[in-house]
Scaffold this motif. Structure first.
Motif, PDB file in Angstrom:
ATOM      1  N   SER A 160     -23.003  35.557   1.882  1.00 12.21           N
ATOM      2  CA  SER A 160     -24.406  35.146   2.593  1.00 12.21           C
ATOM      3  C   SER A 160     -25.187  36.196   2.825  1.00 12.21           C
ATOM      4  O   SER A 160     -26.575  36.040   2.846  1.00 12.21           O
ATOM      5  N   LEU A 161     -24.671  37.483   3.047  1.00 14.36           N
ATOM      6  CA  LEU A 161     -25.528  38.920   3.297  1.00 14.36           C
ATOM      7  C   LEU A 161     -26.274  39.096   1.970  1.00 14.36           C
ATOM      8  O   LEU A 161     -27.331  39.646   1.878  1.00 14.36           O
ATOM      9  N   LEU A 162     -25.406  38.917   0.719  1.00 19.84           N
ATOM     10  CA  LEU A 162     -25.942  39.199  -0.562  1.00 19.84           C
ATOM     11  C   LEU A 162     -27.299  38.100  -0.921  1.00 19.84           C
ATOM     12  O   LEU A 162     -28.371  38.648  -1.262  1.00 19.84           O
ATOM     13  N   VAL A 163     -27.341  37.037  -0.215  1.00 24.44           N
ATOM     14  CA  VAL A 163     -28.329  35.945  -0.409  1.00 24.44           C
ATOM     15  C   VAL A 163     -29.334  36.458   0.462  1.00 24.44           C
ATOM     16  O   VAL A 163     -30.575  36.248  -0.058  1.00 24.44           O
ATOM     17  N   LYS A 164     -29.283  36.895   1.590  1.00 24.18           N
ATOM     18  CA  LYS A 164     -30.286  37.295   2.510  1.00 24.18           C
ATOM     19  C   LYS A 164     -31.024  38.376   2.060  1.00 24.18           C
ATOM     20  O   LYS A 164     -32.065  38.626   1.990  1.00 24.18           O
ATOM     21  N   LEU A 165     -30.099  39.389   1.303  1.00 23.95           N
ATOM     22  CA  LEU A 165     -30.824  40.388   0.702  1.00 23.95           C
ATOM     23  C   LEU A 165     -31.520  40.383  -0.438  1.00 23.95           C
ATOM     24  O   LEU A 165     -32.776  40.622  -0.723  1.00 23.95           O
ATOM     25  N   ALA A 166     -31.095  39.345  -1.187  1.00 22.12           N
ATOM     26  CA  ALA A 166     -31.893  38.678  -2.458  1.00 22.12           C
ATOM     27  C   ALA A 166     -33.142  38.280  -2.172  1.00 22.12           C
ATOM     28  O   ALA A 166     -34.377  38.364  -2.594  1.00 22.12           O
ATOM     29  N   ILE A 167     -33.113  37.344  -1.148  1.00 25.03           N
ATOM     30  CA  ILE A 167     -34.454  36.786  -0.603  1.00 25.03           C
ATOM     31  C   ILE A 167     -35.270  37.807   0.067  1.00 25.03           C
ATOM     32  O   ILE A 167     -36.505  38.021  -0.412  1.00 25.03           O
ATOM     33  N   ALA A 168     -34.992  38.807   0.657  1.00 26.30           N
ATOM     34  CA  ALA A 168     -35.858  39.913   1.411  1.00 26.30           C
ATOM     35  C   ALA A 168     -36.398  40.666   0.123  1.00 26.30           C
ATOM     36  O   ALA A 168     -37.526  40.920   0.196  1.00 26.30           O
ATOM     37  N   GLY A 169     -35.582  41.031  -0.911  1.00 24.59           N
ATOM     38  CA  GLY A 169     -36.049  41.808  -2.047  1.00 24.59           C
ATOM     39  C   GLY A 169     -36.932  40.953  -2.844  1.00 24.59           C
ATOM     40  O   GLY A 169     -37.955  41.599  -3.264  1.00 24.59           O
ATOM     41  N   PHE A 170     -36.830  39.642  -3.113  1.00 21.58           N
ATOM     42  CA  PHE A 170     -37.859  38.991  -3.781  1.00 21.58           C
ATOM     43  C   PHE A 170     -39.040  38.760  -2.881  1.00 21.58           C
ATOM     44  O   PHE A 170     -40.190  38.925  -3.775  1.00 21.58           O
ATOM     45  N   ALA A 171     -39.070  38.572  -1.688  1.00 23.93           N
ATOM     46  CA  ALA A 171     -40.205  38.486  -0.829  1.00 23.93           C
ATOM     47  C   ALA A 171     -40.893  39.918  -0.863  1.00 23.93           C
ATOM     48  O   ALA A 171     -42.277  39.854  -0.780  1.00 23.93           O
ATOM     49  N   PHE A 172     -40.136  40.841  -0.928  1.00 22.97           N
ATOM     50  CA  PHE A 172     -40.704  42.373  -0.511  1.00 22.97           C
ATOM     51  C   PHE A 172     -41.672  42.703  -1.891  1.00 22.97           C
ATOM     52  O   PHE A 172     -42.736  43.087  -2.013  1.00 22.97           O
ATOM     53  N   GLY A 173     -40.724  42.368  -3.055  1.00 18.33           N
ATOM     54  CA  GLY A 173     -41.361  42.635  -4.364  1.00 18.33           C
ATOM     55  C   GLY A 173     -42.834  41.749  -4.635  1.00 18.33           C
ATOM     56  O   GLY A 173     -43.921  42.564  -5.012  1.00 18.33           O
ATOM     57  N   PRO A 175     -39.002  32.703   4.936  1.00 12.94           N
ATOM     58  CA  PRO A 175     -37.457  32.728   4.826  1.00 12.94           C
ATOM     59  C   PRO A 175     -37.064  34.091   5.235  1.00 12.94           C
ATOM     60  O   PRO A 175     -35.826  34.041   5.818  1.00 12.94           O
ATOM     61  N   VAL A 176     -37.752  35.264   5.191  1.00 13.67           N
ATOM     62  CA  VAL A 176     -37.079  36.380   5.452  1.00 13.67           C
ATOM     63  C   VAL A 176     -36.729  36.711   6.796  1.00 13.67           C
ATOM     64  O   VAL A 176     -35.834  37.028   7.332  1.00 13.67           O
ATOM     65  N   VAL A 177     -37.966  36.169   7.723  1.00 14.32           N
ATOM     66  CA  VAL A 177     -38.038  36.384   9.099  1.00 14.32           C
ATOM     67  C   VAL A 177     -37.156  35.328   9.883  1.00 14.32           C
ATOM     68  O   VAL A 177     -36.261  35.792  10.726  1.00 14.32           O
ATOM     69  N   PHE A 178     -37.016  34.141   9.293  1.00 13.76           N
ATOM     70  CA  PHE A 178     -36.243  33.172   9.919  1.00 13.76           C
ATOM     71  C   PHE A 178     -34.667  32.863   9.341  1.00 13.76           C
ATOM     72  O   PHE A 178     -33.859  32.425   9.925  1.00 13.76           O
ATOM     73  N   TYR A 179     -34.570  33.491   8.208  1.00 12.94           N
ATOM     74  CA  TYR A 179     -33.145  33.578   7.738  1.00 12.94           C
ATOM     75  C   TYR A 179     -32.652  34.881   7.296  1.00 12.94           C
ATOM     76  O   TYR A 179     -31.511  35.110   7.815  1.00 12.94           O
ATOM     77  N   SER A 180     -33.150  35.635   6.481  1.00  9.13           N
ATOM     78  CA  SER A 180     -32.582  36.897   6.286  1.00  9.13           C
ATOM     79  C   SER A 180     -32.296  37.697   7.407  1.00  9.13           C
ATOM     80  O   SER A 180     -31.194  38.642   7.568  1.00  9.13           O
ATOM     81  N   ALA A 181     -33.054  37.675   8.393  1.00 11.46           N
ATOM     82  CA  ALA A 181     -32.889  38.388   9.791  1.00 11.46           C
ATOM     83  C   ALA A 181     -32.311  37.871  11.054  1.00 11.46           C
ATOM     84  O   ALA A 181     -32.078  38.150  11.777  1.00 11.46           O
TER      85      ALA A 181
END
Length: 791
Positions: A165-178, A213-219
């Motif tokens: 799940s940590l990898l999924v959160k990282l992937a979402i944050a990376g997608f949103a960041f880029g 999704p980054v603020v409410f899931y990844s974090a």
């Protein structure tokens, strides 16, 4: 107005049950409340309000657990009336959960004990399987709201070292960041462009959608950690991180809603991306350190391997293979799962189950690792490799831990005050910039809260001590846990047991005095001494060069500190001290007295050989108070005084209880004590001391009471191990200094408005990488300084 359930805290939607002036959302929550109060466990709600878990009303059946094949795969241990099982309980979330799950024995008399591993979300339960079926235990936990997750993966005891799940959160944050950076790029360039001015609202809205999704899931992990900490009145290191996220997100929403600016959505996504990247790096390293600690801890223990001709050979535990035959003597721990080949097993499983109950075993029976043989020696055939046994878990079992505050508590206290200081700085800086530039104020507050994250502070201790544990382990000094390293560094007193610790277990000059012993009796005596793991018995076994023919030993009984007796070929032999054999010790000497059927035969006199380089060692230990304890008489006192000129005191004729009380008296005087013993008669003293070091030469001298297992050949290098432990504390303090320097420099830029939140997010993992690099290099240098070949 909606009400919440008193037990689980959830909003009451359908049922509304009033009981004992409290509201409950369902019959399950009401039942759990009744169970807790009936058993005087009301403190559950005092630890955390509304902390309970709502029971699963449609709980699935667990009857399949009672089939022999499934039970064998799920259970960790099963013998006599007792079984051990480890369940994964995903809903464990707070101190109340831990408290309740570790109090199960008060709710059900058939549960002996239960222990929670909060990090792994697991629960180990010891229970009477004849009175409480495994399926009923699973249903009992489900009815309390803690439904176990049982599947093939948990049954095989496989562990996922990296949280997916940590990898999924990282992937979402990376997608949103880029993508956020791509959408924000035109506004960064600036300029008067009609097309950009016309579509900037769409771009800003898309950046807002990407950040949700980054603020409410990844974090989410940061929110949970901060919330649970605040619920328990603890301000942990995630609180300032959460505040920074909220400030940055709130300010960005405000700017976009009022068309004031583009906000900081791309910065926020970048911040969380880099933080999650650091978190994955940290978890992978923790997993590596945990693996090294779990599976290398017991390799110094040697066992006696027996070939098919009866020849004995001492080998390291790590060299045991399936099919090998090993000899286990009286009071020795069985190191691996095995089948009993010969001998009468009387197995004490109290180290595993917590219950002092002996189980009789006959040839052909299976014996689990961790049991202790009480009686004559056994010959066993190995059926599992050492890393599949329960011995490693046993050494780290909570029951044998010495609960002392140490560096971990210090780190938590520093982090707590650190957090309050940072919040104060952020508040003062925010007030200052409020009157100067409102836009800069939000940027400053966010940068301060991000740059000051004490992640590097939290990393310094586990990484440093993890490396030190590996260095010590490679040099045959095996430490139970990282806190032991800090305790060793604080010690100012060393207590040495003489026999088997500063003397060689085998090397001794032996001579016999008494009437001539017939060959019939010598064969019987050699069979008898083979059953004891005492150093003098092993020396005597090697000294008796008569043909090695083993005869059955019956009614074996050993009295710690005195001797042992048994029946062999219709004769009763007694081996031990003079008093044990109704004799008087006329001379100051180390001797083993032997009698047959109550008639005294003679004595074997031992002149111990001391380990090499002891005089040089004790000269280097001039900063420590040194005490010598021995169960023998004072015949070698003068020789000891020559070897140890800087000793504080010596005590002889000490039984196990005397040794324990001796340590306690030293501690009452304010001394921090390391006890070095062979783990046989010294178990009580080892546990009483601040740090217990069990010396292992060529026998399974494992004791859960010890904090360290040390190879006997390394005793003369004890000063090196002590110095390495002290040096590790210096390294930790230096990493603290590095972390603080990062924060001081970073904060000076942040409060003056010269650092963006994104740059702060980049600096934060950089400080962690610096700390990890520093600990790796400095611990390697420290290891090379004292152990040139094995650093």
């Amino acid at each position: 107005m909606s009400d919440n359930c008193f037990h689980c805290g959830q909003e009451i939607e359908k049922e509304r049950i009033l009981f004992n002036e409290k509201l409950f959302c369902c019959a399950g929550c009401k039942s759990v409340f009744e169970i807790l109060n009936t058993n005087n466990l009301g403190n559950f709600y005092e630890l955390n309000k509304k902390a309970g878990i709502r029971p699963d009303e449609n709980s699935s059946q667990f009857d399949y657990l009672d089939t022999p094949e499934i039970f064998e795969r799920v259970a960790d241990f099963s013998e006599g009336n007792t079984s051990l099982v480890t369940f994964r309980i995903p809903v464990i979330h707070c101190s109340s959960c831990i408290w309740l799950l570790e109090s199960l024995h008060t709710l059900n008399k058939d549960i002996h004990y239960s222990q929670v591993n909060f990090t792994r979300k697991t629960l180990q339960v010891s229970f009477n399987h004849n009175e409480l079926k495994l399926s009923d235990l699973a249903k009992f936990l489900t009815n309390l709201g803690y439904k176990p997750a049982i599947n093939l993966e948990t049954a095989e005891k496989n562990e996922d070292h990296l949280d997916k799940s940590l990898l999924v959160k990282l992937a979402i944050a990376g997608f949103a960041f880029g993508n956020g950076m791509f959408l924000a790029f035109p506004e960064y360039i600036g300029g008067e462009d009609y097309w950009m001015d016309h579509y900037k609202g769409l771009f800003r809205f898309l950046m807002f959608l990407l950040s949700i999704p980054v603020v409410f899931y990844s974090a989410s992990d940061y929110y949970k950690s901060a919330w649970y900490g605040l619920k328990n009145k603890i301000v942990n290191i995630d609180v300032p991180i959460v505040l920074g996220i909220f400030v940055l997100f709130g300010r960005s929403v405000y700017e976009v809603a009022t068309d004031y600016g583009p906000g900081y959505f791309d910065t926020l996504c970048g911040l969380l991306f880099f933080m999650l990247l650091g978190k994955i790096f940290q978890k992978r390293t923790y997993s590596s350190l945990s693996y090294d600690r779990d599976y290398k801890s017991f390799y110094p223990i040697a066992v006696t391997k027996v070939d098919f001709n009866g020849k004995q050979d001492n080998i390291l535990l790590s060299e045991i293979k399936i099919g090998d035959r090993i000899l286990v003597r009286n009071h020795e721990i069985i190191p691996v799962d095995a089948i009993l080949i010969s001998g009468n097993g009387n197995i004490d499983n109290s180290f595993i189950t917590g219950e002092s109950e002996s189980i009789s075993k006959n040839p052909g029976d299976k014996i689990f690792a961790g049991g202790k043989q009480i009686g004559s020696s056994l010959e066993l055939e190995v059926i599992k490799n050492v890393d599949q046994s329960y011995l490693t878990q046993l050494w780290n079992k909570e029951a044998f831990k010495k609960h002392e505050t140490g560096l971990d508590t210090l780190i938590n206290n520093i982090s707590k005050y650190f957090t309050f200081i940072i919040l104060g700085i952020a508040l003062v800086a925010g007030i200052y910039w409020y009157f100067i530039d409102l836009e800069t104020m939000f940027q400053v507050i966010s940068a301060v809260l991000i740059i000051a994250c004490p992640c590097a502070l939290a990393l310094s201790s586990p990484f440093t001590f993890g490396h030190i544990m590996r260095i010590l382990g490679r040099n045959k000094f095996y430490v139970k846990d990282t806190l032991t390293i800090e305790k060793i560094a604080k010690v100012n007193t060393l207590v040495f047991d003489k026999t088997g610790t500063i003397t060689h277990r085998k090397k001794s000059n032996i001579k016999y005095e008494g009437s001539e012993i017939p060959e019939f009796d010598l064969l019987n005596i050699k069979s008898l001494v083979k059953n004891s793991n005492h150093p003098l018995s092993k020396s005597l076994y090697e000294f008796l060069t008569i043909q090695d023919e083993y005869f059955p030993v019956e009614n074996f009984e050993e009295i710690s500190g005195k001797g042992y007796e048994a029946d062999i070929r219709s004769n009763t032999y007694r081996i031990g001290s003079a008093k044990y054999n109704n004799q008087e010790s006329k001379n100051l000497e180390t001797a083993v007295y032997i009698s047959r059927n109550g008639q005294y035969l003679g004595k074997f006199i031992f002149k111990n050989e001391y380990r090499e380089n002891l005089t040089h060692l004790f000269k280097k230990l001039f900063n420590y108070k040194i005490f010598i304890l021995s169960g023998d008489n004072s015949s070698e006192e003068k020789q000891l005084q020559e070897i140890i000129p800087n000793y504080s005191s010596m005590a002889f004729n000490q039984n196990p209880e005397d040794k324990l009380n001796y340590i306690k008296n030293l501690q009452d005087k304010g001394l921090k004590v390391i006890m070095l013993g062979d783990g046989l008669n010294d178990a009580g003293a080892l546990k009483q001391s601040n740090v217990g070091i069990a010396i292992s030469d060529d026998s399974n001298s494992f004791t859960p009471s010890s904090d360290v297992i040390m190879n006997g050949e390394k005793v003369s290098q004890l000063d090196n191990f002590l110095n390495v432990c002290k040096g590790s504390i210096t390294i930790v303090k230096l990493t603290f200094l590095i972390s603080f320097l990062y924060n001081v420099v970073g904060l000076s830029f942040a409060v003056t408005g010269n650092m963006s939140p994104l740059f702060a997010a980049l600096i934060m993992p950089a400080s962690s990488i610096t700390v990890i690099s520093f600990t790796t290099i400095s611990t390697w240098i420290l290891g090379r300084k004292y152990f040139k070949k094995q650093a």
